[in-house]
Write an enzyme that holds these catalytic residues in place. Structure first.
Site, mmCIF file in Angstrom:
data_model
loop_
_atom_site.group_PDB
_atom_site.id
_atom_site.type_symbol
_atom_site.label_atom_id
_atom_site.label_comp_id
_atom_site.label_asym_id
_atom_site.label_seq_id
_atom_site.Cartn_x
_atom_site.Cartn_y
_atom_site.Cartn_z
ATOM 1 N N GLU A 181 0.839 -1.196 0.000
ATOM 2 C CA GLU A 181 0.000 0.000 0.000
ATOM 3 C C GLU A 181 0.874 1.246 0.000
ATOM 4 O O GLU A 181 1.698 1.424 0.908
ATOM 5 C CB GLU A 181 -0.901 0.027 1.239
ATOM 6 C CG GLU A 181 -1.885 -1.129 1.314
ATOM 7 C CD GLU A 181 -2.803 -1.040 2.533
ATOM 8 O OE1 GLU A 181 -3.930 -1.566 2.451
ATOM 9 O OE2 GLU A 181 -2.390 -0.458 3.553
ATOM 10 N N CYS A 182 0.716 2.086 -1.008
ATOM 11 C CA CYS A 182 1.344 3.400 -1.070
ATOM 12 C C CYS A 182 2.873 3.297 -1.050
ATOM 13 O O CYS A 182 3.492 3.038 -2.070
ATOM 14 C CB CYS A 182 0.809 4.288 0.046
ATOM 15 S SG CYS A 182 1.075 6.054 -0.233
ATOM 16 N N GLY A 183 3.510 3.500 0.111
ATOM 17 C CA GLY A 183 4.955 3.380 0.174
ATOM 18 C C GLY A 183 5.437 2.011 -0.280
ATOM 19 O O GLY A 183 6.474 1.889 -0.939
#
Length: 227
Positions: free
Chosen positions: A99-101
């Site tokens: 997720e994301c990073g």
């Protein structure tokens, strides 16, 4: 509100462990997500992508949540042994949820620095903030979500990836767009999902990890028999 925990999904007597990215570069994984994994019978094993030379031994899944990989990009990129290990394990079907990073870390590059390369995209930082709650429809099946199922979560990032992928269809009051990458064993998107009142994504991911552990164990048993 009260978090609804999933039922145990790991068979009695079997250990299923999941590597969870931690350290200075990965500081945002919901504690409720880790609690939900534990409730499902999964052992959470933290590791530092900037320092550890390989994923923890014996894990049957990988979670890479949010954080600030762009701040630590030099250290992440310099850890070539881990990047190679993660790429090989993800390519071989290790259940993976990013997720994301974590999405940025799995990309080929981040601001020009080599990363894992399991996601066919390149990440870069911008000066534009993407922020808000999202309702997501899964276009493709992945370990944490069935095709056509709905996820709810949020985005908070200044980065972008090219291409953007089509794993999820994200919608909000500002419109809709496609986001992220999915395979039968990987989901890597910008969406932060909280288990909250719906632990289904964690349950599905835990089941995928348990199935992966069972398959791997069967392979070891066959090798011992053949030997």
């Amino acid at each position: 509100g009260r978090v609804v925990l999933p039922p145990p999904v790991v068979p009695a007597g079997r250990r299923v462990a999941v590597a969870v990215a931690a350290g200075a570069a990965f500081t945002f994984t919901y504690a409720d997500t880790l609690d939900a994994l534990a409730a499902a019978g999964v052992d959470v094993v933290p590791f530092d992508p900037a320092r550890d030379p390989a994923l923890p031994e014996g894990v049957a899944g990988l979670i890479a949540g949010g954080g600030f990989p762009e701040v630590h990009a030099a250290d992440l990129s310099a850890n070539a042994p881990l990047l190679a290990d993660v790429r090989a394990r993800v390519d071989a079907g290790l259940p993976t949820w990013a997720e994301c990073g974590g999405l940025l870390w799995l990309c080929r590059t981040l601001d020009g620095r080599p990363m894992v390369g399991a996601v066919p995209a390149d990440g870069r930082m911008t000066d534009r903030l993407t922020l808000g709650y999202r309702t997501a429809t899964a276009v493709h099946a992945a370990p944490a979500v069935a095709a056509g199922a709905t996820l709810r979560g949020h985005e908070f990032h200044y980065s972008t990836v090219e291409p953007g992928g089509d794993a999820l269809r994200l919608s909000s009051r500002w419109g809709a767009r496609s986001d992220g990458f999915a395979t039968p064993s990987m989901l890597a998107t910008y969406l932060h999902v909280h288990p909250g009142g719906d632990p289904t994504p964690v349950t599905r991911f835990a089941r995928a990890c348990a199935a992966h552990a069972a398959t791997r164990g069967a392979g070891r048993d066959r090798r011992r028999t053949e030997a």
